[in-house]
Design a protein around this motif. Structure first.
Motif, short mmCIF file in Angstrom:
data_model
loop_
_atom_site.label_atom_id
_atom_site.label_comp_id
_atom_site.label_asym_id
_atom_site.label_seq_id
_atom_site.Cartn_x
_atom_site.Cartn_y
_atom_site.Cartn_z
N ILE A 240 -30.70 113.58 40.77
CA ILE A 240 -30.68 114.18 39.45
C ILE A 240 -32.06 114.75 39.15
CG2 ILE A 240 -30.22 113.85 37.00
CD1 ILE A 240 -28.61 111.38 37.68
N THR A 241 -32.15 116.07 39.00
CA THR A 241 -33.40 116.65 38.54
C THR A 241 -33.47 116.48 37.02
OG1 THR A 241 -32.57 118.89 38.13
CG2 THR A 241 -33.29 118.38 40.38
N GLY A 242 -34.67 116.22 36.51
CA GLY A 242 -34.81 115.98 35.08
C GLY A 242 -34.18 114.67 34.65
N GLY A 243 -34.08 113.73 35.58
CA GLY A 243 -33.36 112.48 35.33
C GLY A 243 -34.02 111.52 34.37
N ALA A 244 -35.27 111.81 33.98
CA ALA A 244 -35.94 110.97 32.97
C ALA A 244 -35.75 111.54 31.57
CB ALA A 244 -37.43 110.85 33.28
N GLY A 245 -35.02 112.65 31.47
CA GLY A 245 -34.81 113.29 30.18
C GLY A 245 -33.65 112.71 29.41
N PHE A 246 -33.42 113.27 28.26
CA PHE A 246 -32.43 112.77 27.32
C PHE A 246 -31.02 112.69 27.93
CE2 PHE A 246 -29.50 114.78 23.99
CZ PHE A 246 -28.96 113.57 23.61
N ILE A 247 -30.44 113.81 28.27
CA ILE A 247 -29.06 113.82 28.75
C ILE A 247 -28.95 113.19 30.14
CG2 ILE A 247 -27.06 115.24 29.37
CD1 ILE A 247 -28.04 117.31 27.34
N ALA A 248 -29.83 113.62 31.04
CA ALA A 248 -29.72 113.19 32.44
C ALA A 248 -29.95 111.70 32.62
CB ALA A 248 -30.70 113.98 33.31
N SER A 249 -30.76 111.08 31.78
CA SER A 249 -30.96 109.63 31.91
C SER A 249 -29.68 108.87 31.56
CB SER A 249 -32.13 109.16 31.02
OG SER A 249 -31.85 109.33 29.64
N ARG B 213 -24.87 105.90 33.66
CA ARG B 213 -23.43 105.78 33.91
C ARG B 213 -23.14 105.71 35.40
NH1 ARG B 213 -19.15 103.37 33.12
NH2 ARG B 213 -17.19 104.53 33.20
N LEU B 214 -23.84 106.49 36.19
CA LEU B 214 -23.64 106.46 37.65
C LEU B 214 -24.04 105.11 38.23
CD1 LEU B 214 -24.99 110.02 38.51
CD2 LEU B 214 -22.61 109.25 38.71
N VAL B 215 -25.13 104.55 37.73
CA VAL B 215 -25.56 103.22 38.20
C VAL B 215 -24.49 102.18 37.86
CG1 VAL B 215 -27.23 101.36 37.79
CG2 VAL B 215 -28.04 103.71 38.17
N VAL C 173 -23.78 112.28 23.69
CA VAL C 173 -24.35 112.31 25.04
C VAL C 173 -23.56 111.47 26.05
CG1 VAL C 173 -25.99 110.42 24.62
CG2 VAL C 173 -26.53 112.20 26.32
N LYS C 174 -22.97 110.37 25.62
CA LYS C 174 -22.21 109.54 26.56
C LYS C 174 -20.93 110.23 27.00
CE LYS C 174 -24.12 105.10 25.07
NZ LYS C 174 -23.85 103.76 24.49
N ASP C 175 -20.36 111.07 26.15
CA ASP C 175 -19.21 111.87 26.55
C ASP C 175 -19.62 112.92 27.58
OD1 ASP C 175 -17.28 110.58 24.95
OD2 ASP C 175 -17.93 111.71 23.20
N VAL C 176 -20.81 113.48 27.40
CA VAL C 176 -21.33 114.44 28.38
C VAL C 176 -21.57 113.76 29.72
CG1 VAL C 176 -23.31 115.94 28.91
CG2 VAL C 176 -22.35 115.91 26.59
N ALA C 177 -22.12 112.56 29.69
CA ALA C 177 -22.34 111.81 30.93
C ALA C 177 -21.03 111.59 31.67
CB ALA C 177 -23.02 110.48 30.62
N ASN C 178 -19.98 111.25 30.95
CA ASN C 178 -18.67 111.03 31.58
C ASN C 178 -18.14 112.31 32.24
OD1 ASN C 178 -18.45 108.29 30.99
ND2 ASN C 178 -17.51 108.66 29.00
N ALA C 179 -18.39 113.45 31.62
CA ALA C 179 -17.96 114.72 32.21
C ALA C 179 -18.66 114.96 33.54
CB ALA C 179 -18.25 115.87 31.24
N ASN C 180 -19.94 114.64 33.62
CA ASN C 180 -20.68 114.81 34.87
C ASN C 180 -20.16 113.90 35.96
OD1 ASN C 180 -23.50 116.54 34.78
ND2 ASN C 180 -22.83 115.91 32.74
N VAL C 181 -19.80 112.67 35.60
CA VAL C 181 -19.24 111.75 36.59
C VAL C 181 -17.92 112.29 37.13
CG1 VAL C 181 -18.28 109.44 36.94
CG2 VAL C 181 -20.40 109.72 35.63
N LEU C 182 -17.07 112.77 36.24
CA LEU C 182 -15.78 113.31 36.67
C LEU C 182 -15.95 114.52 37.58
CD1 LEU C 182 -13.85 113.01 33.29
CD2 LEU C 182 -13.35 111.73 35.39
N ASP D 228 -13.48 113.86 24.89
CA ASP D 228 -14.56 113.18 24.16
C ASP D 228 -13.99 111.96 23.44
OD1 ASP D 228 -13.19 115.17 22.60
OD2 ASP D 228 -14.63 114.83 20.99
N LYS D 229 -14.71 110.85 23.55
CA LYS D 229 -14.24 109.58 22.99
C LYS D 229 -14.96 109.20 21.70
CE LYS D 229 -13.03 107.79 27.56
NZ LYS D 229 -13.28 106.74 28.58
N HIS D 230 -16.00 109.95 21.33
CA HIS D 230 -16.78 109.62 20.14
C HIS D 230 -16.63 110.73 19.11
CE1 HIS D 230 -18.68 107.38 23.43
NE2 HIS D 230 -19.06 106.50 22.52
#
Length: 317
Positions: free
Chosen positions: A5-14, A19-21, A213-222, A287-289
């Protein structure tokens, strides 16, 4: 599966990394910490400090780690910064992405997931905006987030690198700073909790599509195994005015703070919300939220951060 993940210390990517962990993926983070924070990095992730504009440094990490999938979130994300310094904006968002793609090509990465933005659509010709809407950005940021899509598609055709391109609505949630398209939530949260005046640019009747943001994270996992070679909007599919946003946040925080209206800013779109129909069909995502539950979690986060800062200040005294 190993994911870089590039930018993985940022808001969305973290949040994506977290979620991946949780799902037991092997996660590597590459970030220059210009806006990302070390404290955002999940301790189970391997971290390399580096800049996407430095091809040699990034290529070394790719050679060592050999990721199967790259989630490319490192970017310049502020519209006003892009207007003040378009060359800087383009260097990060366009040249930086080309560097990432070259690393993907040379190390045979299977797939890249890239977040574009609702800003690429410009002033909507119809609502909700879907993926077939004309791309007519009105800011340099919108241009620099769309241009890499052409490179990504070309690399896919030439080198068989699969992709999913997301167009996020206004993402908000814990860890967000005051910049970017959903930054108004962070700004309001900090000012409300400090009982400071909130500023609204324009009349506050402009609408945005706020997605947690957690809904966005789930989209990336899918998207790791779905949505190949597709462009997909990620949104709530609901318009919210800035005045409504402030009202809901004031009610949740129970903080009565004055509002001051200022002149509208250049490059800001008046009305926008995105369709999420394709995301449901291609990814099985929803989206769940809703706005209230997402804002409640967000305000709780900022309240805890503010409390910790106050305790630290008292300790120093």
């Amino acid at each position: 599966m190993k994911i870089l993940i590039t930018g993985g210390a940022g808001f969305i990517a973290s949040h994506i990394a977290d979620r991946l962990v949780e799902l037991d993926y092997d996660v590597v983070i590459f970030d220059n910490l210009s806006s990302g924070k070390v404290e955002n990095i999940n301790p189970k992730c391997k971290f390399y400090k580096g800049d996407i504009t430095n091809y040699e440094a990034m290529k070394l990490v790719f050679d060592i780690e050999r990721p199967e999938v790259v989630i490319h979130h490192a970017a310049q994300i502020d519209v006003q910064t892009s207007l003040k310094n378009p060359a800087f904006d383009a260097q990060i968002n366009i040249i930086g992405t080309i560097n990432v793609l070259e690393c993907c090509r040379e190390t045979k990465v299977r797939k890249i997931i890239y977040p574009s933005s609702a800003a690429v659509y410009g002033n909507p010709k119809y609502l909700p905006v879907d993926e077939n809407h004309p791309v007519e950005p009105i800011s340099f940021y919108g241009i620099s987030k769309h241009t890499p899509c052409h490179y990504i598609k070309a690399y896919s055709e030439l080198y068989n690198i699969k992709y999913t391109i997301f167009r996020y609505a206004n993402v908000y949630g814990p860890r967000q700073d005051n910049h970017g398209e959903g930054g108004v939530v962070s700004i309001f949260a900090n000012r409300l909790l400090r009982k400071e005046t909130c500023y609204i640019y324009g009349d506050g009747k402009q609408t945005r599509d706020f997605i947690y943001v957690k809904d966005v994270a789930n989209a990336n996992v899918l998207a790791l195994d779905r949505g190949d070679n597709e462009i997909i909007d990620i949104s709530s599919n609901k318009p919210v005015t800035i005045n409504q946003l402030h009202k809901v946040m004031k009610e949740i925080s129970k903080c009565s703070v004055a509002v001051e209206y200022k002149e509208a800013r250049n490059g800001d779109i008046l009305h926008s919300y995105l369709s999420n129909e394709k995301a449901s069909g291609c990814l099985g995502w929803k989206d769940k939220h809703d706005i209230k539950s997402g804002l409640k979690e967000t305000l709780n986060y900022y309240y805890n951060v503010l409390t910790e800062m106050e305790v630290a200040a008292e300790t120093r005294v």
